[in-house]
Design a protein around this motif. Structure first.
Motif, PDB file in Angstrom:
ATOM      1  N   PRO A  63       0.789  -1.237   0.000  1.00 14.20           N
ATOM      2  CA  PRO A  63       0.000   0.000   0.000  1.00 14.20           C
ATOM      3  C   PRO A  63       0.824   1.293   0.000  1.00 14.20           C
ATOM      4  O   PRO A  63       0.458   2.248  -0.691  1.00 14.20           O
ATOM      5  N   PRO A  64       1.955   1.366   0.733  1.00  5.54           N
ATOM      6  CA  PRO A  64       2.707   2.630   0.721  1.00  5.54           C
ATOM      7  C   PRO A  64       3.347   2.961  -0.624  1.00  5.54           C
ATOM      8  O   PRO A  64       3.801   4.096  -0.818  1.00  5.54           O
TER       9      PRO A  64
ATOM     10  N   ASP B 194      11.434   5.115   1.934  1.00  8.01           N
ATOM     11  CA  ASP B 194      12.110   4.329   0.908  1.00  8.01           C
ATOM     12  C   ASP B 194      11.988   2.830   1.146  1.00  8.01           C
ATOM     13  O   ASP B 194      12.056   2.044   0.195  1.00  8.01           O
ATOM     14  N   ASP B 195      11.816   2.423   2.389  1.00 11.74           N
ATOM     15  CA  ASP B 195      11.841   1.004   2.732  1.00 11.74           C
ATOM     16  C   ASP B 195      10.519   0.593   3.359  1.00 11.74           C
ATOM     17  O   ASP B 195      10.110   1.131   4.390  1.00 11.74           O
ATOM     18  N   THR B 196       9.829  -0.366   2.730  1.00  7.74           N
ATOM     19  CA  THR B 196       8.580  -0.879   3.300  1.00  7.74           C
ATOM     20  C   THR B 196       8.700  -2.368   3.626  1.00  7.74           C
ATOM     21  O   THR B 196       7.698  -3.076   3.669  1.00  7.74           O
TER      22      THR B 196
ATOM     23  N   TYR C 175       7.714  -2.464  -5.879  1.00  5.80           N
ATOM     24  CA  TYR C 175       8.600  -1.440  -5.324  1.00  5.80           C
ATOM     25  C   TYR C 175       9.426  -0.785  -6.427  1.00  5.80           C
ATOM     26  O   TYR C 175       9.562   0.444  -6.470  1.00  5.80           O
ATOM     27  N   ASP C 176       9.980  -1.587  -7.323  1.00  6.58           N
ATOM     28  CA  ASP C 176      10.804  -1.042  -8.397  1.00  6.58           C
ATOM     29  C   ASP C 176       9.997  -0.113  -9.309  1.00  6.58           C
ATOM     30  O   ASP C 176      10.495   0.919  -9.756  1.00  6.58           O
ATOM     31  N   GLU C 177       8.744  -0.473  -9.585  1.00 10.16           N
ATOM     32  CA  GLU C 177       7.894   0.379 -10.417  1.00 10.16           C
ATOM     33  C   GLU C 177       7.607   1.706  -9.715  1.00 10.16           C
ATOM     34  O   GLU C 177       7.588   2.768 -10.346  1.00 10.16           O
TER      35      GLU C 177
END
Length: 355
Positions: A46-47, A58-60, A130-132
């Motif tokens: 979600p984030p 930056d980190d989830t 995350y990369d997208e």
């Protein structure tokens, strides 16, 4: 061939991580293997469209690498599941590796829908991983079908107040550019200049790799009330799973809060212990500027909408179906939305909440 056996979890998101965590909390001491096509540790999604995109986070990552080491959970990252053999009880990965299992948990989530007719131009993106999200954030430096036109208009009003050009009732006919997206053509004949195009037309269950396995799939992996699939020793959880509810309906819930409740059911059932059916009230939220849009229940566009509060920016509305509360949607009113969770779960008469 990897012959570790034990419990194998296919997926790299919240459902996979929570299942592994619950297994160790339940004192399961056998091997646990988690398979993901991403190179990242399991992370919260979600984030990605909120804090990460705004460069606030930056980190989830859900659990650090030490958690998996300390709990003896094997991570097979960077190569997803390509094929399932339910008779041999093996999963073949995209890199050719074969993993044996005693119990298998499908937690592959969703894949974004795309528009096949769009050209291959830089600047056209989806947002699921995350990369997208990071790529879109670097480059940049639809609710009406779900909530109905009345609440959709309240959300659109919020965007217009922030200077966003909201175009409703018109489709995209084409995207053009030389190497990079430059123009978007709309069905009404108008044309928009664009540096970035984000395709956000929903997602579908990630079940392609199950083709030929014999696993029943119908808008997700079909499961009973405890997550069992049509094949022995195979289970499913999270966005990819369509669980049977207490009324006998198949329901697939795409909300993160559903995962924790399913994990508390599927793990004891998998271990042969008593398990109670999950009581799930679907929930999602979206941060729109300084307003948090929240939805409880399963409102539909055809429901009767009762707007209880509306100050021009924040709002609260109840949805009615067959004389009962089917959902609650609020903008900027988190406390008032969440206190109605029990009423939505019980489908109380609409008269009881309208006073």
């Amino acid at each position: 061939m990897t012959t570790n056996g034990g419990i194998v979890i296919v997926g790299g998101g919240l459902a996979a991580a929570r299942t592994a965590e619950q297994l160790r909390k339940a004192e399961y001491a056998g091997p646990i293997t988690l398979i993901s096509d991403e190179v990242h540790l399991p992370y919260d999604r979600p984030p990605l469209s909120k804090d990460v995109l705004r460069a606030e986070v930056d980190d989830t990552t859900l659990k650090p690498a030490e958690f998996y080491d300390e709990n003896n959970i094997t991570l097979l990252l960077g190569s997803g599941a390509a094929e399932l053999d339910t008779e041999a009880q093996t999963v073949t990965l995209t890199n050719g590796e074969v993993v044996a299992y005693e119990e298998l948990v499908i937690a592959t989530g969703l894949v974004p829908r795309t528009i096949p007719t769009l050209p291959n131009l830089a600047g056209i993106r989806v947002l699921r991983t995350y990369d997208e999200s990071m790529a879109l954030r670097e480059h940049a430096g639809s609710l009406a079908s779900v909530l109905g036109t009345e609440i959709g208009e309240l959300v659109a009003r919020l965007h217009r107040a922030e200077g966003v050009d909201v175009r409703c009732g018109v489709g995209v006919t084409g995207v053009t550019g030389t190497g990079h997206v430059e123009k978007v053509q709309l069905a009404d004949g108008s044309e928009l200049d664009a540096d970035v195009v984000v395709v956000g037309i929903g997602s579908r269950p990630s079940t392609d790799w199950l083709e030929g396995s014999g696993i029943a799939v119908d808008n997700g992996v079909v499961c009973d009330i405890a997550g069992r699939t049509s094949a022995p020793n195979v289970w499913a959880i999270g966005d990819v799973a369509s669980w049977r509810d207490a009324a006998g309906h198949q329901v697939r819930v795409e909300h993160w809060s559903n995962v924790a409740e399913q994990a508390r059911v599927i793990v004891p059932a998998m271990l042969g212990r008593d398990a109670t059916a999950a009581v799930v009230v679907p929930y999602f939220w979206s941060d729109q500027y300084d307003v948090k849009i929240q939805c409880l229940g399963e409102p539909k566009a055809g429901d009767t909408v009762h707007i209880i509060e509306d100050d021009g920016r924040k709002f609260l509305a109840f949805y009615e179906r067959d004389g009962a509360v089917s959902g609650v949607v609020g903008g900027g009113m988190p406390g008032k939305v969440m206190k109605n969770r029990a009423k939505v779960a019980a489908a109380v008469p609409i008269a009881d909440v309208l006073g």
